[in-house]
Design a protein around this motif. Structure first.
Motif, short mmCIF file in Angstrom:
data_model
loop_
_atom_site.label_atom_id
_atom_site.label_comp_id
_atom_site.label_asym_id
_atom_site.label_seq_id
_atom_site.Cartn_x
_atom_site.Cartn_y
_atom_site.Cartn_z
N GLN A 75 40.77 27.64 32.98
CA GLN A 75 42.11 27.41 33.48
C GLN A 75 42.79 26.59 32.58
OE1 GLN A 75 41.60 25.80 37.32
NE2 GLN A 75 41.49 27.60 38.05
N ASN A 76 42.65 25.76 31.83
CA ASN A 76 43.05 25.19 30.78
C ASN A 76 43.05 25.55 29.34
OD1 ASN A 76 44.07 23.31 32.85
ND2 ASN A 76 42.26 22.18 32.77
N ALA A 77 42.42 26.71 29.14
CA ALA A 77 42.05 27.25 27.79
C ALA A 77 43.61 27.60 27.13
CB ALA A 77 41.51 28.49 27.73
N ASP A 78 43.52 27.77 26.18
CA ASP A 78 44.43 28.29 25.04
C ASP A 78 44.63 29.71 25.21
OD1 ASP A 78 46.41 29.08 23.08
OD2 ASP A 78 45.20 28.40 21.37
N LYS A 79 45.92 30.21 25.91
CA LYS A 79 45.96 31.75 26.05
C LYS A 79 46.80 32.47 25.24
CE LYS A 79 44.88 31.23 30.97
NZ LYS A 79 44.59 29.86 30.86
N SER A 80 47.00 32.02 23.95
CA SER A 80 47.72 32.55 22.83
C SER A 80 47.10 33.66 22.14
CB SER A 80 48.48 31.63 21.89
OG SER A 80 47.41 30.88 21.30
N GLU A 81 47.70 34.42 21.49
CA GLU A 81 46.84 35.66 20.46
C GLU A 81 46.21 36.44 21.26
OE1 GLU A 81 45.21 33.49 17.23
OE2 GLU A 81 46.74 31.96 17.25
N ASN A 82 46.70 36.86 22.57
CA ASN A 82 45.96 37.79 23.25
C ASN A 82 44.59 37.65 23.55
OD1 ASN A 82 48.38 39.35 23.15
ND2 ASN A 82 48.03 40.33 21.56
N GLU A 83 44.16 36.36 23.49
CA GLU A 83 42.70 35.96 23.58
C GLU A 83 42.71 34.55 24.08
OE1 GLU A 83 38.54 36.54 21.50
OE2 GLU A 83 39.99 35.63 20.29
N GLU A 84 41.74 34.30 25.24
CA GLU A 84 41.69 32.85 25.74
C GLU A 84 40.93 32.31 24.99
OE1 GLU A 84 42.19 32.85 30.52
OE2 GLU A 84 40.86 34.19 29.71
N LYS A 85 41.23 31.05 24.40
CA LYS A 85 40.25 30.31 23.47
C LYS A 85 39.89 28.82 24.28
CE LYS A 85 42.07 32.20 19.47
NZ LYS A 85 42.78 32.20 18.25
N LEU A 86 38.93 28.54 24.43
CA LEU A 86 38.41 27.23 25.05
C LEU A 86 37.74 26.44 24.06
CD1 LEU A 86 38.24 25.73 27.93
CD2 LEU A 86 35.73 26.42 27.78
N TYR A 87 38.58 25.62 23.70
CA TYR A 87 38.14 24.47 22.52
C TYR A 87 37.21 23.32 23.08
CZ TYR A 87 41.58 26.96 19.66
OH TYR A 87 42.05 27.95 18.99
N LEU A 88 36.86 22.48 22.26
CA LEU A 88 35.66 21.56 22.39
C LEU A 88 36.21 20.71 23.56
CD1 LEU A 88 32.95 20.10 22.08
CD2 LEU A 88 34.18 18.95 20.14
N ASN A 89 37.64 20.12 23.44
CA ASN A 89 38.28 19.12 24.26
C ASN A 89 38.35 19.69 25.60
OD1 ASN A 89 38.31 17.40 22.14
ND2 ASN A 89 40.53 17.59 21.96
N GLU A 90 38.78 20.80 25.71
CA GLU A 90 38.69 21.47 27.28
C GLU A 90 37.39 21.76 27.78
OE1 GLU A 90 40.44 22.66 24.70
OE2 GLU A 90 42.61 21.92 25.16
N PHE A 91 36.49 22.07 27.08
CA PHE A 91 35.25 22.25 27.46
C PHE A 91 34.79 21.21 28.00
CE2 PHE A 91 30.56 21.98 26.32
CZ PHE A 91 30.01 23.09 26.93
N ILE A 92 34.76 20.14 27.28
CA ILE A 92 34.16 18.52 27.61
C ILE A 92 35.04 18.28 28.85
CG2 ILE A 92 33.75 16.28 26.90
CD1 ILE A 92 33.15 17.14 24.29
N GLN A 93 36.24 18.16 28.90
CA GLN A 93 36.99 17.83 30.05
C GLN A 93 36.52 18.56 31.38
OE1 GLN A 93 41.15 18.31 28.95
NE2 GLN A 93 41.37 16.38 28.19
N THR A 94 36.00 19.81 31.28
CA THR A 94 35.59 20.53 32.43
C THR A 94 34.08 20.05 32.77
OG1 THR A 94 37.17 22.54 32.06
CG2 THR A 94 35.07 22.84 33.53
N VAL A 95 33.39 20.04 31.78
CA VAL A 95 32.06 19.51 32.11
C VAL A 95 32.06 18.13 32.65
CG1 VAL A 95 29.61 19.07 31.10
CG2 VAL A 95 31.02 21.11 30.22
N LEU A 96 32.85 17.16 32.15
CA LEU A 96 32.87 15.90 32.58
C LEU A 96 33.09 15.84 34.37
CD1 LEU A 96 34.96 13.83 30.06
CD2 LEU A 96 32.41 13.78 30.38
N ILE A 97 33.62 16.73 35.00
CA ILE A 97 33.86 16.63 36.45
C ILE A 97 32.33 16.80 36.89
CG2 ILE A 97 34.36 18.20 38.35
CD1 ILE A 97 36.74 19.49 36.62
#
Length: 197
Positions: A75-97
């Motif tokens: 949901q908070n991934a980078d959606k540029s360049e025709n591909e969704e990219k989930l970077y470390l910070n967004e991964f950790i923010q989701t896992v922290l829930i």
């Protein structure tokens, strides 16, 4: 005691990790574990994750909610360049829930792992069209995900209709987040939605 007391300056990565760990309320070992899990998923060493990277998780591939769980991560991934990219910070923010709530943090609603944020995450699992409400068709969709083609569709529609009637306190034919919170008052989501890392 580490580099702070030995006269050496910490490396840039160490200093960044210490800042990240502090800002998220993690220990260095917890941050290290989360980073390791991210890198295990990033098998091609791209520096980000794609949806297909999650499919290598054994338990997730078999889970009927796999697509929804993956969707929640992106949901908070980078959606540029025709591909969704989930970077470390967004991964950790989701896992922290899913971090357990410590007693001293239980009253702090601002924490990413608060009861309210755990409930919001669970609510969004049912909100299939992401419009902020849950309707009968979405409840039906979740039921179909759970039982597959093994139960008659008319029976599932009846279950979905009755379920919505029980929780739709304002009779608008949808379940709002507030209505969801009310039905979840006596459910220990703090325990059910907690992982140690």
């Amino acid at each position: 005691m580490g580099t702070w007391f030995s006269g050496q300056q910490p490396s840039r990565d160490q200093a960044e990790d210490e800042l990240l760990a502090e800002s998220w309320g993690l220990s260095k070992s917890q941050l290290s574990n989360l980073k390791r899990r991210f890198h295990v998923l990033d098998r091609e060493h791209k520096g980000y994750l794609t949806r297909s990277d999650f499919l290598c998780l054994k338990g997730l591939a078999m889970n009927p909610f796999a697509d929804r769980i993956i969707e929640m991560f992106f949901q908070n991934a980078d959606k540029s360049e025709n591909e969704e990219k989930l970077y470390l910070n967004e991964f950790i923010q989701t896992v922290l829930i899913f971090r357990p709530i410590r007693e001293r943090d239980a009253s702090n609603c601002d924490k990413i792992n608060s009861r309210e944020n755990k409930l919001k995450f669970a609510y969004r699992m049912f909100d299939l069209d992401n419009d902020g409400t849950i309707c009968k068709d979405e409840i039906l969709g979740v039921l179909v995900m759970m039982v597959g083609p093994h139960v008659d569709k008319a029976k599932l529609e009846s279950i979905a209709e009755r379920a919505l009637l029980e929780v739709d306190f304002d009779a608008d034919e949808t379940m709002s987040f507030e209505e969801y919170q009310k039905i979840m008052e006596n459910v220990a989501v703090e325990d059910l939605m907690s992982l140690n890392f």
